[in-house]
Design a protein around this motif. Structure first.
Motif, PDB file in Angstrom:
ATOM      1  N   VAL A 148       0.156  -2.091   4.649  1.00 17.58           N
ATOM      2  CA  VAL A 148      -0.677  -2.183   5.849  1.00 17.58           C
ATOM      3  C   VAL A 148      -2.161  -2.207   5.497  1.00 17.58           C
ATOM      4  O   VAL A 148      -2.903  -3.095   5.927  1.00 17.58           O
ATOM      5  CB  VAL A 148      -0.370  -1.012   6.806  1.00 17.58           C
ATOM      6  N   ALA A 149      -2.623  -1.224   4.717  1.00 20.07           N
ATOM      7  CA  ALA A 149      -4.059  -1.128   4.416  1.00 20.07           C
ATOM      8  C   ALA A 149      -4.522  -2.238   3.480  1.00 20.07           C
ATOM      9  O   ALA A 149      -5.571  -2.848   3.696  1.00 20.07           O
ATOM     10  CB  ALA A 149      -4.362   0.243   3.806  1.00 20.07           C
ATOM     11  N   LEU A 150      -3.772  -2.520   2.439  1.00 24.42           N
ATOM     12  CA  LEU A 150      -4.200  -3.506   1.434  1.00 24.42           C
ATOM     13  C   LEU A 150      -4.344  -4.894   2.027  1.00 24.42           C
ATOM     14  O   LEU A 150      -5.326  -5.600   1.758  1.00 24.42           O
ATOM     15  CB  LEU A 150      -3.197  -3.523   0.280  1.00 24.42           C
ATOM     16  N   PHE A 151      -3.390  -5.298   2.865  1.00 22.30           N
ATOM     17  CA  PHE A 151      -3.389  -6.672   3.361  1.00 22.30           C
ATOM     18  C   PHE A 151      -4.006  -6.807   4.755  1.00 22.30           C
ATOM     19  O   PHE A 151      -4.018  -7.915   5.304  1.00 22.30           O
ATOM     20  CB  PHE A 151      -1.961  -7.220   3.377  1.00 22.30           C
ATOM     21  N   SER A 152      -4.491  -5.718   5.337  1.00 24.66           N
ATOM     22  CA  SER A 152      -5.045  -5.804   6.686  1.00 24.66           C
ATOM     23  C   SER A 152      -6.252  -6.720   6.746  1.00 24.66           C
ATOM     24  O   SER A 152      -6.535  -7.326   7.785  1.00 24.66           O
ATOM     25  CB  SER A 152      -5.421  -4.398   7.187  1.00 24.66           C
ATOM     26  N   ILE A 153      -6.986  -6.831   5.635  1.00 25.36           N
ATOM     27  CA  ILE A 153      -8.174  -7.673   5.614  1.00 25.36           C
ATOM     28  C   ILE A 153      -7.998  -8.903   4.723  1.00 25.36           C
ATOM     29  O   ILE A 153      -8.757  -9.866   4.825  1.00 25.36           O
ATOM     30  CB  ILE A 153      -9.397  -6.852   5.154  1.00 25.36           C
ATOM     31  N   SER A 154      -6.985  -8.909   3.861  1.00 28.81           N
ATOM     32  CA  SER A 154      -6.806 -10.012   2.911  1.00 28.81           C
ATOM     33  C   SER A 154      -6.615 -11.349   3.603  1.00 28.81           C
ATOM     34  O   SER A 154      -7.255 -12.357   3.258  1.00 28.81           O
ATOM     35  CB  SER A 154      -5.599  -9.740   2.004  1.00 28.81           C
ATOM     36  N   PHE A 155      -5.737 -11.374   4.594  1.00 29.72           N
ATOM     37  CA  PHE A 155      -5.441 -12.641   5.262  1.00 29.72           C
ATOM     38  C   PHE A 155      -6.636 -13.129   6.081  1.00 29.72           C
ATOM     39  O   PHE A 155      -6.861 -14.334   6.197  1.00 29.72           O
ATOM     40  CB  PHE A 155      -4.204 -12.480   6.144  1.00 29.72           C
ATOM     41  N   LEU A 156      -7.390 -12.180   6.646  1.00 29.38           N
ATOM     42  CA  LEU A 156      -8.583 -12.573   7.407  1.00 29.38           C
ATOM     43  C   LEU A 156      -9.638 -13.174   6.490  1.00 29.38           C
ATOM     44  O   LEU A 156     -10.265 -14.198   6.829  1.00 29.38           O
ATOM     45  CB  LEU A 156      -9.144 -11.361   8.157  1.00 29.38           C
ATOM     46  N   ALA A 159      -4.787  -4.670  11.861  1.00 27.91           N
ATOM     47  CA  ALA A 159      -6.003  -3.869  11.694  1.00 27.91           C
ATOM     48  C   ALA A 159      -5.950  -2.599  12.535  1.00 27.91           C
ATOM     49  O   ALA A 159      -6.374  -1.523  12.089  1.00 27.91           O
ATOM     50  CB  ALA A 159      -7.229  -4.710  12.066  1.00 27.91           C
ATOM     51  N   THR A 160      -5.428  -2.700  13.758  1.00 27.14           N
ATOM     52  CA  THR A 160      -5.333  -1.519  14.620  1.00 27.14           C
ATOM     53  C   THR A 160      -4.348  -0.503  14.065  1.00 27.14           C
ATOM     54  O   THR A 160      -4.559   0.706  14.164  1.00 27.14           O
ATOM     55  CB  THR A 160      -4.923  -1.939  16.038  1.00 27.14           C
ATOM     56  N   MET A 161      -3.271  -0.974  13.455  1.00 30.53           N
ATOM     57  CA  MET A 161      -2.275  -0.055  12.920  1.00 30.53           C
ATOM     58  C   MET A 161      -2.779   0.694  11.687  1.00 30.53           C
ATOM     59  O   MET A 161      -2.242   1.745  11.352  1.00 30.53           O
ATOM     60  CB  MET A 161      -0.983  -0.799  12.587  1.00 30.53           C
ATOM     61  N   VAL A 162      -3.791   0.163  10.997  1.00 23.44           N
ATOM     62  CA  VAL A 162      -4.383   0.924   9.889  1.00 23.44           C
ATOM     63  C   VAL A 162      -4.884   2.269  10.403  1.00 23.44           C
ATOM     64  O   VAL A 162      -4.704   3.314   9.764  1.00 23.44           O
ATOM     65  CB  VAL A 162      -5.531   0.124   9.242  1.00 23.44           C
ATOM     66  N   THR A 163      -5.495   2.258  11.582  1.00 21.34           N
ATOM     67  CA  THR A 163      -5.996   3.493  12.180  1.00 21.34           C
ATOM     68  C   THR A 163      -4.878   4.306  12.818  1.00 21.34           C
ATOM     69  O   THR A 163      -4.844   5.529  12.697  1.00 21.34           O
ATOM     70  CB  THR A 163      -7.058   3.161  13.239  1.00 21.34           C
ATOM     71  N   ALA A 164      -3.929   3.628  13.483  1.00 23.43           N
ATOM     72  CA  ALA A 164      -2.909   4.342  14.250  1.00 23.43           C
ATOM     73  C   ALA A 164      -1.890   5.039  13.360  1.00 23.43           C
ATOM     74  O   ALA A 164      -1.363   6.090  13.736  1.00 23.43           O
ATOM     75  CB  ALA A 164      -2.201   3.366  15.193  1.00 23.43           C
ATOM     76  N   ILE A 165      -1.596   4.468  12.193  1.00 28.75           N
ATOM     77  CA  ILE A 165      -0.565   5.061  11.329  1.00 28.75           C
ATOM     78  C   ILE A 165      -1.098   6.266  10.564  1.00 28.75           C
ATOM     79  O   ILE A 165      -0.328   7.168  10.199  1.00 28.75           O
ATOM     80  CB  ILE A 165      -0.022   4.000  10.356  1.00 28.75           C
ATOM     81  N   LEU A 166      -2.402   6.320  10.309  1.00 29.35           N
ATOM     82  CA  LEU A 166      -2.973   7.389   9.491  1.00 29.35           C
ATOM     83  C   LEU A 166      -2.594   8.790   9.971  1.00 29.35           C
ATOM     84  O   LEU A 166      -2.194   9.627   9.156  1.00 29.35           O
ATOM     85  CB  LEU A 166      -4.497   7.229   9.414  1.00 29.35           C
ATOM     86  N   PRO A 167      -2.695   9.116  11.277  1.00 33.43           N
ATOM     87  CA  PRO A 167      -2.332  10.479  11.693  1.00 33.43           C
ATOM     88  C   PRO A 167      -0.869  10.817  11.438  1.00 33.43           C
ATOM     89  O   PRO A 167      -0.524  11.993  11.286  1.00 33.43           O
ATOM     90  CB  PRO A 167      -2.634  10.475  13.200  1.00 33.43           C
ATOM     91  N   ALA A 168       0.017   9.801  11.415  1.00 31.05           N
ATOM     92  CA  ALA A 168       1.432  10.072  11.178  1.00 31.05           C
ATOM     93  C   ALA A 168       1.716  10.426   9.725  1.00 31.05           C
ATOM     94  O   ALA A 168       2.782  10.971   9.419  1.00 31.05           O
ATOM     95  CB  ALA A 168       2.269   8.855  11.576  1.00 31.05           C
ATOM     96  N   ILE A 185      -5.763   5.422  21.018  1.00 26.38           N
ATOM     97  CA  ILE A 185      -7.022   5.823  20.393  1.00 26.38           C
ATOM     98  C   ILE A 185      -7.431   4.811  19.329  1.00 26.38           C
ATOM     99  O   ILE A 185      -8.605   4.418  19.235  1.00 26.38           O
ATOM    100  CB  ILE A 185      -6.890   7.237  19.798  1.00 26.38           C
ATOM    101  N   ALA A 186      -6.469   4.351  18.535  1.00 27.06           N
ATOM    102  CA  ALA A 186      -6.772   3.344  17.517  1.00 27.06           C
ATOM    103  C   ALA A 186      -7.231   2.044  18.147  1.00 27.06           C
ATOM    104  O   ALA A 186      -8.145   1.378  17.638  1.00 27.06           O
ATOM    105  CB  ALA A 186      -5.541   3.095  16.649  1.00 27.06           C
ATOM    106  N   GLY A 187      -6.627   1.660  19.274  1.00 25.89           N
ATOM    107  CA  GLY A 187      -7.054   0.444  19.955  1.00 25.89           C
ATOM    108  C   GLY A 187      -8.464   0.551  20.500  1.00 25.89           C
ATOM    109  O   GLY A 187      -9.258  -0.397  20.404  1.00 25.89           O
ATOM    110  N   THR A 188      -8.803   1.703  21.081  1.00 30.36           N
ATOM    111  CA  THR A 188     -10.160   1.901  21.580  1.00 30.36           C
ATOM    112  C   THR A 188     -11.168   1.914  20.441  1.00 30.36           C
ATOM    113  O   THR A 188     -12.278   1.380  20.557  1.00 30.36           O
ATOM    114  CB  THR A 188     -10.228   3.221  22.367  1.00 30.36           C
ATOM    115  N   TYR A 189     -10.785   2.492  19.317  1.00 34.04           N
ATOM    116  CA  TYR A 189     -11.635   2.507  18.121  1.00 34.04           C
ATOM    117  C   TYR A 189     -11.927   1.074  17.658  1.00 34.04           C
ATOM    118  O   TYR A 189     -13.084   0.718  17.378  1.00 34.04           O
ATOM    119  CB  TYR A 189     -10.916   3.300  17.030  1.00 34.04           C
ATOM    120  N   SER A 190     -10.901   0.235  17.598  1.00 29.13           N
ATOM    121  CA  SER A 190     -11.089  -1.153  17.197  1.00 29.13           C
ATOM    122  C   SER A 190     -11.880  -1.931  18.239  1.00 29.13           C
ATOM    123  O   SER A 190     -12.673  -2.820  17.899  1.00 29.13           O
ATOM    124  CB  SER A 190      -9.733  -1.820  16.962  1.00 29.13           C
ATOM    125  N   LEU A 191     -11.678  -1.606  19.517  1.00 27.72           N
ATOM    126  CA  LEU A 191     -12.428  -2.275  20.578  1.00 27.72           C
ATOM    127  C   LEU A 191     -13.922  -2.013  20.444  1.00 27.72           C
ATOM    128  O   LEU A 191     -14.745  -2.937  20.538  1.00 27.72           O
ATOM    129  CB  LEU A 191     -11.926  -1.788  21.941  1.00 27.72           C
TER     130      LEU A 191
END
Length: 587
Positions: free
Chosen positions: A18-26, A121-130, A521-527
């Motif tokens: 999730v984290a490594l490829f969240s920005i690679s494709f973009l 990208a949103t799931m990078v933030t949302a998965i961290l607390p889990a 919360i992760a969605g609002t953060y990305s927004l």
């Protein structure tokens, strides 16, 4: 001992997938979309305008899609959204090279890609607390443990509520709870630092592995058009592989029990009618979004995390867009560049010195950011009390952006230049990665509610109902069995305190966890991060032309100043609350 509640496989999938490829494709698409226009579609005019329009449309979709994916993940789970995101990316990359025109075919393909990219990208933030939380010792008879699967629930066993043993007393004492909280803060911050480092490495993967693919295929004998298409097919296949890896590697995430596609439009059929009614109420996506916004004002950690995300995303634009623009403008003004009027965007060939210097400055900034990511993760966990690492990052941003804006020349070899320019861009990298890592850590801590029971908002304040189990939240912990005073009854009468809101016995902070809102919360953060990008891009670009090349950098200095002031205010509030607590304990 760090408070990781996820397994090694889950953490590895999160970081390496999730984290490594969240920005690679973009990064790959932004760098190669012009080749699709010229080589695949065959358009050789207005290429820059087309690329800019596609990028602007991408950001508009992101503003809507980021909070939408976050809200959806609170119903179906972060794993499902991550899998869908990377699957959509893989599909869109294959569709893009089938386009025969820019409008509407290539535009629709880019919008499809944006949907997938915002999900990942949103799931990078949302998965961290889990990944982190307060570890609990489970009893085999506990109803939380499900047969045949490993339980990650963060609540202690509720068996034998009426039996007080030394072990139970120690495990539920404030000292032990504080130690668990410290472990959670440290593990969350360390993991956030690793996330920052892996996302930076993801950009390197795009630059060193994905982008050279068309050239390699062309050297193997393919035509330019076919080499571009094959490169997109290969990268799309990698995205599908990442989706499959997330599907298997993120199974049984902590606090994700009960979530799935069946929760998308209807309640769990196995629940009672009363619970089903509440569960349907919990499916109100606007109320989830409103609750995540309200938490930005009620939780100091979440609110400061939102502001840090805004500054961090705006900082990424300042470094990647305005440093090259500032450099190119200087060389054009001094007459060192000979730009072709028919293709003014071809700075790379028309002004190689400006291109190389801009690449060196931005590369130095990003290299420093990559190296400092684990450091900020460690410092954020080591000194969480007053958010000192975030304040240091904001101060570095004020100094760095103000200094860069005051430069007459970005070229250290010119008569007006200075060799300190590389030190200045290093400060920009420190500011950017510090805001990213610390804001992620703050959000995770806010979701775990590691800010003390006296200031933290209760779950009831989130305005989404009280059936948190139906929303996939962590089951609340039972109150402590130790009475608050000598005159208090040994056993608490739960009938008199149905909501545990009036008990004299304090509840552990984990009982008010906002895990059921982590996607929102992760969605609002990305927004808010998207707003930061659009604001700096549009307002900063306009001021660049009107007031001069320094204007966007002074804007960024002001953003960091606001972050520093708010962060200092939060630290002062913590001091006041801590002093009040000590005075109360002395009475």
């Amino acid at each position: 001992m760090l408070g990781f509640t996820a397994s090694r496989v889950q953490i590895s999938t999160y970081l390496c997938g999730v984290a490594l490829f969240s920005i690679s494709f973009l990064v790959f698409l932004n760098s190669s979309i012009s080749f699709v226009i010229t080589q695949r579609i065959g358009q050789d005019h207005d290429v820059g305008d087309a690329v800019g329009t596609l990028g602007f449309a991408d950001e508009l979709v992101a503003l809507v899609a980021c909070p939408a994916w976050g809200l959806l993940s609170d119903r179906v789970g972060v794993r499902s959204v991550a899998v869908m995101g990377y699957a959509i990316i893989g599909l869109s990359l294959c569709v893009l090279v089938q386009a025969k025109n820019v409008y509407p075919q290539l535009l629709l393909g880019r919008l499809l890609f944006s949907l997938g990219a915002t999900a990942s990208a949103t799931m990078v933030t949302a998965i961290l607390p889990a990944m982190t939380g307060i570890k609990a010792v489970h009893d085999p008879r506990s109803p939380i443990r499900r047969a045949g699967r490993r339980s990650h629930a963060l609540a202690p066993s509720i068996s034998s509520e009426l039996t007080i043993t030394p072990a139970r007393f120690r495990s539920q004492s404030p000292a032990m709870d504080g130690a668990h909280n410290r472990d959670t803060v440290a593990s969350t911050s360390h993991l956030a630092g690793l996330v920052g480092m892996f996302t930076g490495c993801g950009a390197l993967v795009a630059l060193l592995v994905f982008l050279p693919l068309p050239t390699r295929f062309q050297k193997a004998g393919e035509t330019p058009a076919a080499s571009v298409a094959d490169a997109f097919y290969v990268v799309g296949a990698v995205a599908i592989v990442v989706a499959v890896g997330c599907f298997f590697g993120l199974r049984n995430l902590p606090a994700e029990e009960g979530k799935g596609l069946h929760r998308l439009v209807h309640a769990d059929p196995h629940k009672t009618s009363e619970t089903t009614s509440t569960s349907r109420q919990a499916l109100s996506y606007p109320r989830l979004f409103l609750a995540s916004v309200q938490l930005g004002f009620k939780s100091r950690n979440i609110g400061l995390g939102y502001l840090g995300g805004f500054v961090a995303r705006a900082s990424s634009v300042a470094i990647s867009l305005f440093i090259p623009l500032f450099t190119n403008t200087y060389f054009l003004r001094t007459g060192d560049c000979l730009v072709d009027p028919s293709n003014p965007s071809d700075i790379k060939n028309a002004c190689p010195r400006a291109y190389k210097l801009a690449a060196a400055l931005t590369g130095a900034s990003q290299l420093v950011a990559l190296l400092c990511a684990p450091l900020f993760g460690y410092l954020s966990g080591r000194y969480p009390k007053f958010n000192l690492p975030l304040l240091v990052a904001a101060a570095a941003g004020i100094v760095g952006y103000s200094a860069f804006g005051s430069l007459t020349s970005p070229d250290p070899k010119s008569k007006d230049g200075t060799g300190a320019v590389f030190l200045i861009v290093a400060l920009l990298g420190i500011s950017q990665i510090g805001a990213i890592v610390c804001s992620l850590a703050l959000l995770a801590r806010g979701i775990h509610n590691d800010e003390g029971p006296e200031e933290s908002p209760s779950v009831e304040d989130s305005s989404i109902g009280t059936d948190h189990a139906s929303a996939g939240a962590t089951p609340p912990q039972s109150p402590l069995l130790t009475p608050a005073g000598e005159d208090a009854p040994l056993l608490i009468d739960h009938n008199n305190y149905p909501n545990h809101s009036d008990c004299s016995t304090p509840r552990p902070s984990g009982s008010r966890s906002h895990a059921h809102l982590k996607g929102s919360i992760a969605g609002t953060y990305s927004l808010l991060g998207g707003f930061g990008i659009l604001l700096l891009t549009k307002a900063g670009g306009a001021l660049f032309d009107i007031s001069g090349p320094s204007a966007p950098f002074y804007m960024m200095a002001s953003f960091n100043a606001v972050l520093l002031v708010v962060g200092t205010g939060v630290a002062a509030w913590e001091v006041i609350q801590s002093r009040r607590k000590r005075e109360h304990d002395l009475r």
